[in-house]
Design a protein around this motif. Structure first.
Motif, PDB file in Angstrom:
ATOM      1  N   HIS A  16      -2.845  11.551  -2.068  1.00 62.61           N
ATOM      2  CA  HIS A  16      -2.494  10.060  -1.962  1.00 62.61           C
ATOM      3  C   HIS A  16      -1.576   9.692  -0.611  1.00 62.61           C
ATOM      4  O   HIS A  16      -1.592   8.494  -0.279  1.00 62.61           O
ATOM      5  CB  HIS A  16      -1.919   9.688  -3.010  1.00 62.61           C
ATOM      6  CG  HIS A  16      -2.891   9.698  -4.354  1.00 62.61           C
ATOM      7  ND1 HIS A  16      -4.037   9.203  -4.485  1.00 62.61           N
ATOM      8  CD2 HIS A  16      -2.830  10.682  -5.258  1.00 62.61           C
ATOM      9  CE1 HIS A  16      -4.615   9.675  -5.393  1.00 62.61           C
ATOM     10  NE2 HIS A  16      -3.796  10.331  -5.880  1.00 62.61           N
ATOM     11  N   GLY A  17      -0.654  10.720  -0.295  1.00 65.75           N
ATOM     12  CA  GLY A  17       0.263  10.331   0.852  1.00 65.75           C
ATOM     13  C   GLY A  17       0.968  11.868   1.019  1.00 65.75           C
ATOM     14  O   GLY A  17       1.050  12.718   0.361  1.00 65.75           O
ATOM     15  N   VAL A  58      -8.634   5.851  -6.937  1.00 70.52           N
ATOM     16  CA  VAL A  58      -8.088   5.039  -5.907  1.00 70.52           C
ATOM     17  C   VAL A  58      -9.429   4.547  -4.920  1.00 70.52           C
ATOM     18  O   VAL A  58      -9.225   3.725  -4.073  1.00 70.52           O
ATOM     19  CB  VAL A  58      -7.160   5.880  -5.147  1.00 70.52           C
ATOM     20  CG1 VAL A  58      -6.664   5.433  -3.747  1.00 70.52           C
ATOM     21  CG2 VAL A  58      -5.879   6.136  -6.131  1.00 70.52           C
ATOM     22  N   THR A  83       0.821  -1.363  -0.126  1.00 70.81           N
ATOM     23  CA  THR A  83       0.002   0.008  -0.017  1.00 70.81           C
ATOM     24  C   THR A  83       0.897   1.259  -0.058  1.00 70.81           C
ATOM     25  O   THR A  83       0.509   2.235  -0.590  1.00 70.81           O
ATOM     26  CB  THR A  83      -1.042  -0.016   1.168  1.00 70.81           C
ATOM     27  OG1 THR A  83      -1.762  -0.979   1.032  1.00 70.81           O
ATOM     28  CG2 THR A  83      -1.782   1.348   1.362  1.00 70.81           C
ATOM     29  N   ARG A  84       1.884   1.285   0.851  1.00 67.36           N
ATOM     30  CA  ARG A  84       2.898   2.418   0.834  1.00 67.36           C
ATOM     31  C   ARG A  84       3.353   2.655  -0.529  1.00 67.36           C
ATOM     32  O   ARG A  84       3.396   3.715  -1.035  1.00 67.36           O
ATOM     33  CB  ARG A  84       3.847   2.196   2.148  1.00 67.36           C
ATOM     34  CG  ARG A  84       4.495   3.480   2.264  1.00 67.36           C
ATOM     35  CD  ARG A  84       5.607   3.364   3.688  1.00 67.36           C
ATOM     36  NE  ARG A  84       4.623   2.618   4.653  1.00 67.36           N
ATOM     37  CZ  ARG A  84       3.895   3.472   5.589  1.00 67.36           C
ATOM     38  NH1 ARG A  84       3.865   4.859   5.467  1.00 67.36           N
ATOM     39  NH2 ARG A  84       3.310   2.790   6.530  1.00 67.36           N
ATOM     40  N   ARG A  99       0.933   3.950  -3.087  1.00 67.68           N
ATOM     41  CA  ARG A  99       0.845   5.297  -2.822  1.00 67.68           C
ATOM     42  C   ARG A  99       1.969   6.338  -3.246  1.00 67.68           C
ATOM     43  O   ARG A  99       1.806   7.422  -3.823  1.00 67.68           O
ATOM     44  CB  ARG A  99       0.266   5.584  -1.547  1.00 67.68           C
ATOM     45  CG  ARG A  99      -1.033   5.090  -1.081  1.00 67.68           C
ATOM     46  CD  ARG A  99      -1.610   5.445   0.301  1.00 67.68           C
ATOM     47  NE  ARG A  99      -3.021   4.995   0.393  1.00 67.68           N
ATOM     48  CZ  ARG A  99      -4.115   5.670   0.101  1.00 67.68           C
ATOM     49  NH1 ARG A  99      -3.916   6.851  -0.839  1.00 67.68           N
ATOM     50  NH2 ARG A  99      -5.378   5.227   0.387  1.00 67.68           N
ATOM     51  N   ILE A 113       1.045   7.792   4.993  1.00 62.21           N
ATOM     52  CA  ILE A 113      -0.200   7.549   4.174  1.00 62.21           C
ATOM     53  C   ILE A 113      -1.491   7.626   4.977  1.00 62.21           C
ATOM     54  O   ILE A 113      -1.333   7.523   6.282  1.00 62.21           O
ATOM     55  CB  ILE A 113      -0.065   6.057   3.431  1.00 62.21           C
ATOM     56  CG1 ILE A 113       0.272   5.006   4.448  1.00 62.21           C
ATOM     57  CG2 ILE A 113       1.177   6.376   2.465  1.00 62.21           C
ATOM     58  CD1 ILE A 113       0.364   3.637   3.696  1.00 62.21           C
ATOM     59  N   PRO A 134      -5.446   1.747  -3.259  1.00 61.82           N
ATOM     60  CA  PRO A 134      -4.067   2.215  -4.096  1.00 61.82           C
ATOM     61  C   PRO A 134      -3.574   1.169  -4.901  1.00 61.82           C
ATOM     62  O   PRO A 134      -2.999   1.539  -6.151  1.00 61.82           O
ATOM     63  CB  PRO A 134      -3.461   2.729  -2.776  1.00 61.82           C
ATOM     64  CG  PRO A 134      -3.756   1.739  -1.646  1.00 61.82           C
ATOM     65  CD  PRO A 134      -5.421   1.771  -1.934  1.00 61.82           C
ATOM     66  N   THR A 153       1.806   9.388  -6.226  1.00 60.97           N
ATOM     67  CA  THR A 153       2.077  10.948  -5.959  1.00 60.97           C
ATOM     68  C   THR A 153       3.144  11.192  -7.192  1.00 60.97           C
ATOM     69  O   THR A 153       3.051  12.420  -7.466  1.00 60.97           O
ATOM     70  CB  THR A 153       2.974  11.143  -4.502  1.00 60.97           C
ATOM     71  OG1 THR A 153       4.133  10.522  -4.686  1.00 60.97           O
ATOM     72  CG2 THR A 153       2.241  10.741  -3.216  1.00 60.97           C
TER      73      THR A 153
END
Length: 404
Positions: free
Chosen positions: A127-128, A35, A13-14, A17, A108, A40, A21
């Motif tokens: 998104h983050g 999203v 997920t990280r 995201r 995030i 994501p 970006t």
């Protein structure tokens, strides 16, 4: 590019995201809807064109797009085509490693420190957030935005500094955009006090691997050391006019109150104020001279009923604090001699060395004041017994102690 399916030990997920970006411009509603519908990881695959839109995905997308009309659906295909040229440049692992080298991190929505105010942005939420600094991101209930003109007057700089310092003394975090003028003064004044908690946050319009504007590099380095630098752009992201304007919504959402100190008739500060009003935040404006173009935007906000009039830190704090807690009253505790100083004198006192003397030019650079302001301030501090002139220049006296 993308997220390696089934890669062990990776926070998919990280990583997804982080890639988003770089792929999608800040505030792009189509990307946000993809999203929101798919999440994501799958959303990234669809946005990059590596996953086709089958009937099941189409149904999920349509569920988010209900009521938006045919144009919204046609925008998804157009957006995927629009983003295609950026796909080869996606390298989320590299970006995450880069921010880590700078002592930063990528936060995030799934993290516990994700700012609570971003929920009010809806599909305009980032998104983050790329972050430099050790502190956690502040809650909107403990943060105030101070924004204004880059071409600030001495009046505006003085008021911005007084309000910023006073808020940090009360345990409030000051948020601004790191630009010249009012922004820089708000950050600078926040850093000359040892108030409780996080002193200041600078929300940038480009990647955090460089300091922009370059003339504020030393200030922004200190913000990164004692406060936070944040951006929704990955390392290497260039600050463009569009990104500066989109950045303003983050400043508004991070804070409970937005204070416009000086703003011309059309300005980025007024843009921030409008973003704040749109998501239900309190907007305040400082009045200025009716002859000053630098205050025309503030007067416009006040005349239109879009802002509350504020003239000092106590009035700003009353807008943020829970009912009754911010009302004017006797301040408890010992009052130090430094408490009565104007912000320019406080900045100057903080810049004065304790042992070896410093010259006017050196003090001007460190304090961020003009040579004339330094000379005038030294005279006032000398009368109060807080500084003295020696053969090597000016320094603090024992009475002056440390301004921090």
């Amino acid at each position: 590019m993308g997220v390696p399916a089934g890669a062990e030990g990776l926070d998919e997920t990280r990583i997804a995201r982080a890639a988003l970006t770089r792929l999608i411009e800040p505030g792009d509603a189509t990307g946000a809807m993809i999203v929101a519908a798919l999440g994501p990881t799958e959303g990234l695959r669809v946005a990059t064109g590596s996953q086709q839109i089958d009937p099941a995905i189409e149904a999920r997308l349509r569920s988010v797009l209900i009521g938006r009309g045919a144009k919204a659906w046609e925008g998804v295909a157009a957006a995927v085509e629009r983003w295609r040229s950026r796909v080869p440049d996606l390298a989320p692992h590299r970006d995450l490693e880069t921010i880590a080298r700078f002592g930063g991190r990528f936060v995030i929505p799934e993290d516990s420190e994700w700012p609570d105010g971003f929920g009010d942005l809806g599909e305009q939420a980032p998104h983050g957030l790329w972050v430099r600094g050790e502190e956690h991101l502040p809650s909107q209930r403990s943060a105030v935005a101070i924004v204004g003109s880059r071409n600030a007057t001495n009046y505006g700089l003085s008021v911005a500094g007084e309000i910023s310092k006073g808020l940090v003394d009360r345990g409030v975090t000051v948020v601004s955009g790191g630009a010249y003028g009012i922004d820089a003064q708000a950050h600078r004044a926040a850093l000359v006090t040892d108030g409780r908690g996080l002193p200041t946050v600078a929300v940038m319009a480009g990647g955090l691997d460089r300091y922009y504007p370059s003339g504020n590099e030393q200030l922004l380095r200190e913000v990164a050391r004692r406060g936070l630098l944040v951006s929704e752009l990955p390392p290497g992201g260039a600050p463009t006019r569009h990104r500066f304007l989109r950045r303003n919504r983050l400043i508004a959402a991070l804070t409970g109150v937005t204070v416009v100190v000086e703003a011309q008739w059309r300005s980025g500060a007024r843009s921030t104020a409008h973003h704040a009003a749109d998501i239900g935040r309190v907007v305040a404006a400082v009045p200025g001279s009716v002859y000053s173009a630098s205050s025309a935007g503030c007067h416009r906000l006040l005349r239109d009923g879009a802002a509350v009039c504020v003239t000092d830190v106590q009035e700003v704090y009353e807008l943020l604090a829970p009912a009754g807690e911010g009302l004017a009253g006797e301040r408890e505790g010992h009052v130090a001699i430094h408490d009565g100083l104007a912000v320019e004198d406080f900045l100057l006192l903080d810049a004065l060395p304790v042992k070896r003397g410093a010259g006017i030019d050196s003090l001007s650079t460190v304090a961020g004041l003009s040579a004339a302001q330094v000379r005038a301030g030294l005279g006032r501090l000398q009368l109060m017994g807080l500084c003295q002139q020696t053969a090597g220049g000016w320094r603090k006296t024992d009475k002056g102690g440390s301004a921090k």
